[in-house]
Design a protein around this motif. Structure first.
Motif, short mmCIF file in Angstrom:
data_model
loop_
_atom_site.label_atom_id
_atom_site.label_comp_id
_atom_site.label_asym_id
_atom_site.label_seq_id
_atom_site.Cartn_x
_atom_site.Cartn_y
_atom_site.Cartn_z
N GLU A 40 -1.30 -81.19 -15.83
CA GLU A 40 -1.58 -82.04 -14.58
C GLU A 40 -0.28 -82.84 -13.97
OE1 GLU A 40 -3.77 -81.14 -11.69
OE2 GLU A 40 -4.38 -79.64 -12.82
N THR A 41 0.09 -83.07 -15.76
CA THR A 41 1.31 -84.49 -15.49
C THR A 41 2.19 -83.62 -14.70
OG1 THR A 41 -0.23 -86.08 -16.85
CG2 THR A 41 2.52 -86.20 -16.68
N VAL A 42 2.49 -83.31 -15.53
CA VAL A 42 4.11 -82.17 -15.57
C VAL A 42 3.91 -80.78 -13.81
CG1 VAL A 42 5.15 -82.48 -17.54
CG2 VAL A 42 3.53 -80.43 -17.59
N ARG A 43 2.72 -81.06 -13.58
CA ARG A 43 2.34 -79.37 -12.61
C ARG A 43 3.59 -79.84 -11.05
NH1 ARG A 43 -3.06 -76.98 -11.17
NH2 ARG A 43 -2.41 -76.18 -9.44
N THR A 44 3.65 -82.04 -10.73
CA THR A 44 3.81 -81.77 -9.87
C THR A 44 5.47 -81.47 -9.66
OG1 THR A 44 4.08 -83.66 -10.61
CG2 THR A 44 2.35 -83.36 -8.79
N THR A 45 6.41 -81.60 -10.90
CA THR A 45 7.40 -81.39 -11.01
C THR A 45 8.33 -79.38 -10.80
OG1 THR A 45 7.50 -80.91 -13.19
CG2 THR A 45 7.39 -83.00 -12.34
N LEU A 46 7.29 -79.18 -10.73
CA LEU A 46 7.42 -77.14 -11.39
C LEU A 46 7.69 -76.79 -9.23
CD1 LEU A 46 7.64 -75.02 -12.65
CD2 LEU A 46 4.91 -74.36 -11.44
N GLY A 47 9.13 -76.35 -10.16
CA GLY A 47 9.85 -75.90 -8.62
C GLY A 47 10.91 -76.38 -8.02
#
Length: 540
Positions: A40-47
């Motif tokens: 969840e921590t790194v999810r928002t950085t994708l794309g």
């Protein structure tokens, strides 16, 4: 408990006091939660529309990045299961240089789906076996949808895809071209050694000012102001030994009885230094890079002979100079000959943002090159450097494998679709695990949509429908619609996806098989440091 005579019962202590232990479902839940929280921590950085993280360490140093592996390395992670996922990201970075966030969020979702299966009373070993079957099948599907290509145009598209959303938006095209040219230049027999591409960063200027040098940039200056600042048609000598009079190994005592002997001794030392310089000059060398020190007197003689000299050059830089100019690294000045010299069109000392740097440029067919990265501030330059490193990784992988896949979540949706069909042919409870694996892969397009502010369910429905027509349909986050990624030029190396799916599956499998966590007591007794926060991880 041990039964004693007299009916007394006394506990048998196997583990030392202060050891914490979590068994069965508790251990699994705790490890799965740790994996999910990390994902969840790194999810928002994708794309391309992913956000950045600001990480501040104990000294107050700041890193602003959306590079998955950088975030995970900079975070001080204590939980043992979470550390295993960090390893996944590091492996991904070492192998291909990109796709670290993808690997971690797939692993996180595989664990999430496994938890649902565990709640249905399916044994962890069966889930792990199902995942293994699914991962194997996923690789086969991925191979079947790969596109063969390694022409310059494809490589630029691959590099641009890797850099999207990495803070290099406005200069993506020129930077991608720099990276492709660099990789093509150092490629030897279809293989690329990324160490031969040096990245030198200097703040000041804008990202557009970044440039590729057909040669090497050394972050040093001339040793003597009397030396020329610019040398055309440079003949370069690389030395691995100091240009100074050697100190004796043993304690030697020299007895001097009158002043003339003292003078003779000094002159003798000077003559030795002069002979060394004469030897270098006699080979025709007009530029000298020395890995060790250069004596003050030697600097004076070199300057008189118009030789541009640099001292204390790093070993790695000397090796790159050798690759770029064709010079041989010489350990003994006596052995230096004309054949050992390398060539460069010019060697210039330039001032970049207030610091002198030596540019060895215009080498013929150099097998080592340098990318000079510029940016307005230190943080911008560092993030551009990370983007360039990712791009070098993906371009190298594409040059070596000559295979790419579409981006924008297209491969994940296609693999998920075919895995669901495949799961129906799997007998036993593993069928549920294979179907769960397929669903977990869809976390990639779902996350891309969420980060772009789109509805993830609607997007997924559209993507699934589009995949009935073509396996290359992916999400264009800028337009917010499903398009053919192959035509849009959004391409990623086959190796990035293969490695991400493989390592995510293996990590999830390993975490699932753990049913007992025994943590030693910490230094001061009580809970072991690595287990702190195990029971108090943030709620999902």
């Amino acid at each position: 408990m041990a039964q004693l005579t007299g009916g007394q019962q006394q506990p048998v202590l196997i583990l030392p006091e202060g050891t914490s232990r979590y068994l069965g479902r508790d251990a699994q839940r705790m490890n799965i939660l740790a994996g999910k929280v990390l994902a969840e921590t790194v999810r928002t950085t994708l794309g391309p529309k992913g956000m950045d993280k600001m990480l501040v360490d104990s000294l107050g140093d700041i890193v602003v990045t959306n590079d998955g592996v950088t975030i995970l390395k900079e975070m001080d992670i204590e939980h043992p299961a979470a550390k295993m996922l960090v390893e996944v990201a590091k492996t991904q970075e070492d192998e291909v240089g990109d796709g670290t966030t993808t690997a971690v969020i797939i692993a996180g979702d595989l664990l999430k789906k496994a938890e649902e299966l565990l709640d249905m009373d399916i044994h962890p070993t069966i889930i792990a076996m199902g995942y293994r079957q699914a991962a194997k099948k996923a690789q086969e599907i991925l191979d079947s949808i790969a596109i063969s290509a390694s022409d310059r145009d494809t490589l630029i598209k691959v590099a641009m895809t890797a850099m999207t959303g990495k803070g290099t938006e406005k200069a993506r095209k020129p930077l991608a071209e720099l990276v492709v040219d660099a990789v093509k230049q150092v490629e030897e027999n279809g293989e690329v050694d990324k160490d031969h591409i040096k990245i030198e960063k200097k703040e000041g200027g804008s990202v557009d000012d970044s440039m590729l040098v057909q040669g090497v940039i050394i972050d040093k200056e001339r040793v003597h102001p009397g030396m020329p600042k610019k040398v055309e048609n440079a003949k370069i000598a690389l030395l691995n030994c100091p240009i100074e009079v050697k100190e004796t190994e043993v304690d030697a005592e020299i007895r001097i009885t009158d002043p003339s002997q003292m003078q003779a001794f000094i002159e003798q030392e000077e003559q030795m230094i002069k002979d060394m310089v004469d030897k270098i000059v006699s080979t025709g060398a007009n530029v000298l890079f020395c890995q060790k020190g250069i004596d003050d007197l030697a600097q004076h003689y070199l300057a008189k002979n118009d030789v541009l000299a640099v001292r204390r050059v790093k070993k790695s830089d000397i090796e790159k100079l050798s690759k770029a100019t064709g010079a041989k690294i010489v350990t003994n000045i006596e052995d230096l000959s004309e054949e050992d010299l390398g060539n460069a069109g010019k060697v210039v000392e330039k001032k970049i943002s207030g610091e002198e740097m030596i540019f060895v440029e215009e080498c013929k067919e150099p097998k080592a090159v340098t990318i000079l990265v510029r940016g307005s501030t230190e943080h911008v330059v560092s993030e551009v450097e990370r983007a360039i490193e990712d791009a070098i990784g993906v371009v190298s992988a594409t040059v070596e494998d000559e295979k790419v896949v579409a981006g924008g979540g297209a491969p994940e949706v296609e693999i998920a679709k075919r895995l669901k069909d495949y799961s129906e042919s799997v007998s036993g409870r593993e069928q549920l695990a294979v179907a769960a694996f397929a669903e977990a892969l869809e976390v990639v397009p779902k996350t891309l949509a969420e980060n772009a502010g789109l509805d993830s369910i609607d997007t997924l429905v559209d993507l699934r429908a589009a995949h009935e027509e073509s396996p290359y349909m992916g999400l264009d986050v800028f337009k917010g619609e499903v398009v053919d990624m192959k035509e849009a030029g959004v391409l990623e190396p086959h190796r990035v996806k293969r490695q991400a799916i493989q390592s995510a599956a293996e990590a999830a499998e390993m975490i699932l098989r753990i049913d007992d966590v025994i943590a030693a007591a910490g230094e001061e007794g009580g809970e072991e440091e690595g287990m702190e926060g195990m029971g108090e991880m943030p709620p999902m």
